[in-house]
Motif scaffolding. Structure first.
Motif, PDB file in Angstrom:
ATOM      1  N   LEU A 145       0.716  -1.150  -0.066  1.00  0.00           N
ATOM      2  CA  LEU A 145      -0.150  -0.062   0.110  1.00  0.00           C
ATOM      3  C   LEU A 145       1.050   1.408   0.165  1.00  0.00           C
ATOM      4  CD1 LEU A 145      -2.827  -0.891   2.631  1.00  0.00           C
ATOM      5  CD2 LEU A 145      -2.862  -1.289   0.016  1.00  0.00           C
ATOM      6  N   THR A 146       0.246   2.173  -0.796  1.00  0.00           N
ATOM      7  CA  THR A 146       1.035   3.621  -0.779  1.00  0.00           C
ATOM      8  C   THR A 146       0.569   4.201   0.476  1.00  0.00           C
ATOM      9  OG1 THR A 146      -0.755   4.810  -1.851  1.00  0.00           O
ATOM     10  CG2 THR A 146       0.920   3.546  -3.192  1.00  0.00           C
ATOM     11  N   PRO A 147       1.221   5.457   0.869  1.00  0.00           N
ATOM     12  CA  PRO A 147       0.731   6.080   2.290  1.00  0.00           C
ATOM     13  C   PRO A 147      -0.577   6.621   1.959  1.00  0.00           C
ATOM     14  CG  PRO A 147       2.903   6.819   1.426  1.00  0.00           C
ATOM     15  CD  PRO A 147       2.556   5.927   0.532  1.00  0.00           C
ATOM     16  N   TYR A 148      -1.091   7.006   0.640  1.00  0.00           N
ATOM     17  CA  TYR A 148      -2.550   7.407   0.468  1.00  0.00           C
ATOM     18  C   TYR A 148      -3.463   6.462   0.495  1.00  0.00           C
ATOM     19  CZ  TYR A 148      -6.755   8.677  -1.710  1.00  0.00           C
ATOM     20  OH  TYR A 148      -8.013   9.136  -1.932  1.00  0.00           O
ATOM     21  N   GLU A 149      -3.146   5.054   0.333  1.00  0.00           N
ATOM     22  CA  GLU A 149      -4.211   4.025   0.246  1.00  0.00           C
ATOM     23  C   GLU A 149      -4.186   3.564   1.829  1.00  0.00           C
ATOM     24  OE1 GLU A 149      -2.990   2.210  -4.094  1.00  0.00           O
ATOM     25  OE2 GLU A 149      -1.689   1.712  -2.382  1.00  0.00           O
ATOM     26  N   TRP A 150      -3.016   3.556   2.674  1.00  0.00           N
ATOM     27  CA  TRP A 150      -2.831   3.188   3.801  1.00  0.00           C
ATOM     28  C   TRP A 150      -3.881   4.190   4.677  1.00  0.00           C
ATOM     29  CZ3 TRP A 150      -3.393   0.040   7.596  1.00  0.00           C
ATOM     30  CH2 TRP A 150      -3.193   0.282   8.979  1.00  0.00           C
ATOM     31  N   GLY A 151      -3.721   5.485   4.402  1.00  0.00           N
ATOM     32  CA  GLY A 151      -4.603   6.635   5.065  1.00  0.00           C
ATOM     33  C   GLY A 151      -5.981   6.517   4.752  1.00  0.00           C
ATOM     34  N   THR A 152      -6.519   5.914   3.593  1.00  0.00           N
ATOM     35  CA  THR A 152      -7.837   5.664   3.361  1.00  0.00           C
ATOM     36  C   THR A 152      -8.454   4.987   4.105  1.00  0.00           C
ATOM     37  OG1 THR A 152      -7.132   6.131   1.013  1.00  0.00           O
ATOM     38  CG2 THR A 152      -9.208   5.045   1.433  1.00  0.00           C
ATOM     39  N   PHE A 153      -7.576   3.722   4.732  1.00  0.00           N
ATOM     40  CA  PHE A 153      -8.210   2.958   5.546  1.00  0.00           C
ATOM     41  C   PHE A 153      -8.790   3.512   6.855  1.00  0.00           C
ATOM     42  CE2 PHE A 153      -7.637   0.332   9.542  1.00  0.00           C
ATOM     43  CZ  PHE A 153      -8.554  -0.460   9.321  1.00  0.00           C
ATOM     44  N   ASP A 154      -7.825   4.509   7.368  1.00  0.00           N
ATOM     45  CA  ASP A 154      -8.147   5.141   8.558  1.00  0.00           C
ATOM     46  C   ASP A 154      -9.622   5.883   8.394  1.00  0.00           C
ATOM     47  OD1 ASP A 154      -7.755   6.347  11.373  1.00  0.00           O
ATOM     48  OD2 ASP A 154      -7.709   8.125  10.376  1.00  0.00           O
TER      49      ASP A 154
END
Length: 216
Positions: A145-154
């Motif tokens: 996951l990219t940082p953006y994709e990981w942040g989307t989970f939150d």
């Protein structure tokens, strides 16, 4: 699949998985003979089960939408380890569903023998799923996951939870959590949320009837 490993903070995921293990252990223990008054024991059990099923559903929905689906898509053009691991996770997670239904049915009909049977199986199945996630699935988050994709989970999880839900989720998450987990989770939160947790949410949670008194 992207091969550059990152280091995202997975504290909240590990804390949630430990909270599910805690509740599953309490449910299994509730099936044993107890000196607690039946009315109090029943209220405690109903409260624990309600919180467990609520947060299990929220967690599962957010992970599927914002984590596993994204990781599957990245693996689609060149099938590899992620697809195999996530397929195995899907199968194991599906096995939990009839066990949750079984506990629901047992509680609805007041069948203690059925409840003991399904509570024990649920704990074992849950341990298997969560151990598999921690050993095999969570490392893939760092790899894919990219940082953006990981942040989307939150963002997705907060959307599932809702503002009011945070006041229930946080004290549930930290109920009886070891001190290192407590400190690690609270460090991730802004000061106003930490204050609400300590002053309002945790005391309110502890006043509710549940199976064990939180250690914190």
């Amino acid at each position: 699949m992207e091969s550059v490993a990152r280091k995202y903070d997975l504290t909240m995921l590990y804390a949630a998985y430990d909270a599910f293990r805690r509740d599953a252990a309490r449910l299994e223990a509730a099936a044993r003979p107890s000196r607690t008054a039946p009315a109090a024991a029943g209220a405690a059990l109903a409260n624990t089960w309600s919180l467990f099923t609520l947060h299990w559903r929220l967690q599962d929905n957010a992970e599927k939408r914002a984590l596993w689906t994204v990781m599957y898509a990245k693996d689609a053009d060149a099938p590899g380890r992620a697809g195999v691991v996530l397929d195995s996770l899907a199968v194991q997670t599906l096995r939990v569903v009839p066990l949750i239904d079984g506990v629901d049915t047992a509680l609805e009909h007041g069948d203690r023998r059925m409840f003991a049977h399904y509570a024990a199986r649920l704990r074992a199945s849950l341990d298997t799923v969560l151990d598999f996630k921690e050993s095999n699935v969570l490392p893939l988050i760092q790899e894919t996951l990219t940082p953006y994709e990981w942040g989307t989970f939150d963002v997705e999880f907060r959307r599932e939870l809702g503002v009011r839900g945070l006041g229930v989720f946080l004290p549930w998450l930290l109920d009886d959590a070891p001190e290192p987990t407590l400190r690690a989770v609270l460090r991730l939160l802004p000061p106003p949320i930490r204050l609400c947790y300590r002053v309002t949410w945790r005391p309110r949670y502890r006043r509710r009837s549940h199976l064990a008194v939180p250690a914190c």
